[in-house]
Enzyme design. Structure first.
Site, PDB file in Angstrom:
ATOM      1  CG  ASP A 116      -4.089   8.274   8.160  1.00 51.47           C
ATOM      2  OD1 ASP A 116      -3.922   7.058   8.400  1.00 51.47           O
ATOM      3  OD2 ASP A 116      -4.392   8.715   7.044  1.00 51.47           O
ATOM      4  CD  GLU A 135      -2.916  -0.769   2.458  1.00 54.11           C
ATOM      5  OE1 GLU A 135      -2.748   0.211   3.214  1.00 54.11           O
ATOM      6  OE2 GLU A 135      -3.712  -1.683   2.704  1.00 54.11           O
TER       7      GLU A 135
END
Lengths: 405, 272
Positions: B60, B49
């Site tokens: 995040d 990824e």
């Protein structure tokens, strides 16, 4: 005509939370079920007369609504043109319009069985309003506030703490309202079971833009009645400041289908819209996706969000509510801007002529009134939303004027 | 079959789960980032990824927020990330590459053109964190047309009623977000995973990878055995960040330290 115009401007949003192409629900999967839950709960609450009655009881006896409509006679004489009226939402308990939607949302949170409240704040007005409602309803409250804003809005930080709220300074990014909202969303993701996120403006994922607008529409509904009583007709123009745009949406919405009423949303031009330092997302931005909705944003060519700038912490946001983006593209509302300096001049003029110290946010709206009123005939009526009082801003203004306090 | 499908099928035949690694592109600079990505398959990463830097990464935690800031500071852009993938792909035709990020940079690039260019660069799948199934028509038709898998997140909050809808909009694999929270903050308990994974399996034949909160080789090994893959991101970003000098620049050992950690994770996933 290329594109049929809607026969009402008051039909949005659709079932996906869209105002034309704007709005929507652009959130991570973890939040999505919760957003849907808030939507369902709000739809049910809206239909419940007991919910409305309780909210209106609080508005009357706790907030002090209806807020007065004030004919600013000395300002009108000074400007020498249209009659200027103020909708005095700065007289609300907690000193700004934010409390209207906060009380609605806190009642909703209680209905949903949520036991703690989080909020983001820029100028601190929404934080203070949320902390106030949480004190009243005995709910723990955490307010996320950019570290830069904590610095420039100390009086409101102290107020929130007095009211029992926890203030979390946010240091990521430029440490202002945008970053506070990021952090509140992150915190919410981690605490979805018991927490309600009380958003302060008409932005964020659906249903927040419509819900906050509905609650704030009490401003425009009152103003309409009051204006009819005072003048026997509707105003020729409405003027309101735009950060996320909740006070403006609240004033404008009930008038949207009255074609004789022109509307002006005033964005913060900071040091000038020709510079890099402003917060004029409709004037200088372009559509994008941030904080759960598609709307006009300040961004670079690569889609990175750029920092906003304004002397007013409450307008210092690189986006705007999606309904404003839609009204902008339809041309129903005119979006203009006022600089830091114009707002400072308006702040001082209003204090001296009307004995009202306005917040820096509505000072931007007033700056446009000062430009516009002299160009209009004396029988015209301009109604401005004086959405907050300026006590919180006296330190900022003093610093800009070079005064030691 | 797509590279993603082929990879999971091959690993199933081998009888083990996948190690999926996550790092931000251009962190802390283009060359170091490309060097690490090129080294990942050899160190044992099965799928890669690549995080696309964004100013406002809503899902995040602090580690990946700072990684994005480092990457943006050295000029990371979405076209730059695609060029990076193209260079990787020139030397590796087998390892699946998944771009993970937020919608606005894709919107700025242009959704149609982005999907075409990404596929041409050698990207196999997309994870667009802030485009839930409710907004799928924003990008799904274009991704499908370009042959890109659209990998969706399933969270502990995704209930039984909603699960089929999310899975119907998913291809490639299912990314199970094991905690209600942001990346790199805490870890799921084994018990909650043992309940969650079979719940998803009842609704889909797609491979399932577990992410958010997997830090150690032991956790990675357990997750890869329980599901079909384990995603490790923040732990690698932390190692990278800790190796940087005071100005946030790579040191000579930066890439090596990250790849060494990947080898340890891979060993646990492979049960060796």
């Amino acid at each position: 005509m290329n594109k049929p115009l809607p026969n009402t401007y008051r039909q949005g949003p659709d079932s996906r939370g869209r105002f034309g192409p704007f709005g929507g629900r652009f959130v991570a999967e973890t939040l999505m079920p919760l957003i849907l839950e808030v939507e369902q709960a709000y739809e049910a609450a809206k239909r419940d007369p007991a919910f409305d009655a309780e909210w209106r009881r609080l508005l009357t006896h706790y907030v002090g609504r209806p807020s007065p409509l004030w004919f600013a006679e000395r300002l009108t004489a000074h400007l020498g043109g249209a009659k200027v009226y103020f909708k005095r939402d700065e007289l609300n308990h907690t000193g700004a319009h934010k409390i209207n939607a906060v009380l609605g949302q806190i009642l909703l949170a209680k209905r949903m069985g949520k036991t703690r409240i989080i909020a983001e704040t820029g100028a601190g007005q929404h934080g203070v309003a949320t902390a106030t409602a949480c004190a009243l309803f005995d709910l723990p409250c955490t307010v996320f506030m950019g570290a830069t804003d904590v610095e420039r809005q100390q009086p409101n930080v102290f107020r929130m703490k007095l009211l029992g709220a926890e203030v979390m300074p946010v240091t990521s990014g430029a440490a202002t309202l945008k970053d506070a909202m990021n952090e509140a969303l992150r915190h919410w993701v981690a605490n979805v079971q018991d927490t309600y996120y009380c958003i302060g403006t008409v932005a964020g994922p659906h249903p927040y833009p419509v819900m906050v607008r509905d609650f704030q529409s009490v401003i425009g509904e009152e103003a309409k009645q009051q204006m009819l009583a005072a003048e026997g007709r509707l105003p020729d123009a409405l003027v309101a400041a735009i950060g996320g745009g909740s006070n403006a949406m609240g004033l404008f919405y009930p008038f949207l289908d009255d074609p004789e009423v022109a509307m002006y949303g005033v964005e913060a031009a900071g040091r000038g819209v020709e510079t890099e330092e402003h917060a004029a997302s409709l004037t200088k931005g372009r559509p994008g996706v941030l904080h759960g909705n598609r709307t006009y944003l300040l961004q670079d060519a690569d889609g990175q969000i750029t920092e906003a700038h304004s002397i007013s912490a409450g307008l210092d946001y690189p986006g705007v509510g999606p309904e404003h983006s839609w009204l902008h593209e339809l041309g129903r509302v005119n979006y203009v801007s006022a600089t830091d300096d114009e707002a400072l001049a308006a702040f001082q003029l209003c204090s001296k002529l009307e004995g009202i110290i306005p917040a820096l946010e509505p000072s931007h709206a007033l700056a446009h009134v000062i430009r516009m009123a002299p160009t209009l005939p004396r029988e015209n009526i301009v109604l401005m939303n004086l959405c907050g009082r300026g006590d919180k801003d006296i330190f900022t203004v003093a610093r800009h004027l070079g005064v030691e306090m | 079959m797509s590279r993603i499908g082929t990879k999971f099928a091959a690993l199933k035949a081998e009888g083990r789960g996948a190690l999926v690694t996550y790092l931000q592109a251009f962190d802390p600079d283009r060359e170091t980032s490309l060097g690490i990505i090129r080294g990942l398959p050899g160190a044992g990463a099965d799928l890669i990824e690549v995080g696309v830097p964004f100013t406002d990464p809503m899902a995040d935690g602090p580690a990946i927020q700072r990684a994005a800031q480092r990457a943006l500071k050295v000029g990371a852009t979405l076209p730059g990330v695609l060029a990076l993938v193209r260079e990787f792909r020139a030397g590796d035709d087998a390892t699946p590459i998944i771009l993970m990020g937020y919608y606005n940079p894709i919107l700025a690039y242009g959704v149609d053109r982005f999907c075409v260019d990404a596929a041409a660069a050698g990207v196999d799948g997309l994870i667009v964190v802030d485009v839930p199934p409710e907004e799928a028509d924003e990008i799904e038709p274009q991704a499908k047309a370009a042959g890109l898998d659209l990998i969706r997140l399933v969270a502990p909050t995704t209930d039984e009623a909603r699960l089929p809808r999310v899975l119907a909009a998913t291809s490639g694999f299912v990314y199970y977000v094991s905690i209600t929270g942001i990346t790199g903050t805490r870890s799921a308990t084994a018990a909650s995973l043992e309940e969650a994974i079979p719940r998803i399996r009842r609704h889909t034949d797609l491979p399932i990878a577990i992410g958010f909160g997997i830090r150690t080789p032991q956790q990675a090994g357990e997750a890869a055995r329980l599901a079909d893959g384990a995603v490790v991101g923040t732990a690698l970003v932390d190692t990278l960040a800790a190796s940087l000098d005071e100005e946030g620049r790579a040191r000579p050992e930066t890439a090596g330290l990250v790849l060494e950690q990947v080898r340890a994770l891979a060993a646990a996933v492979r049960g060796t």
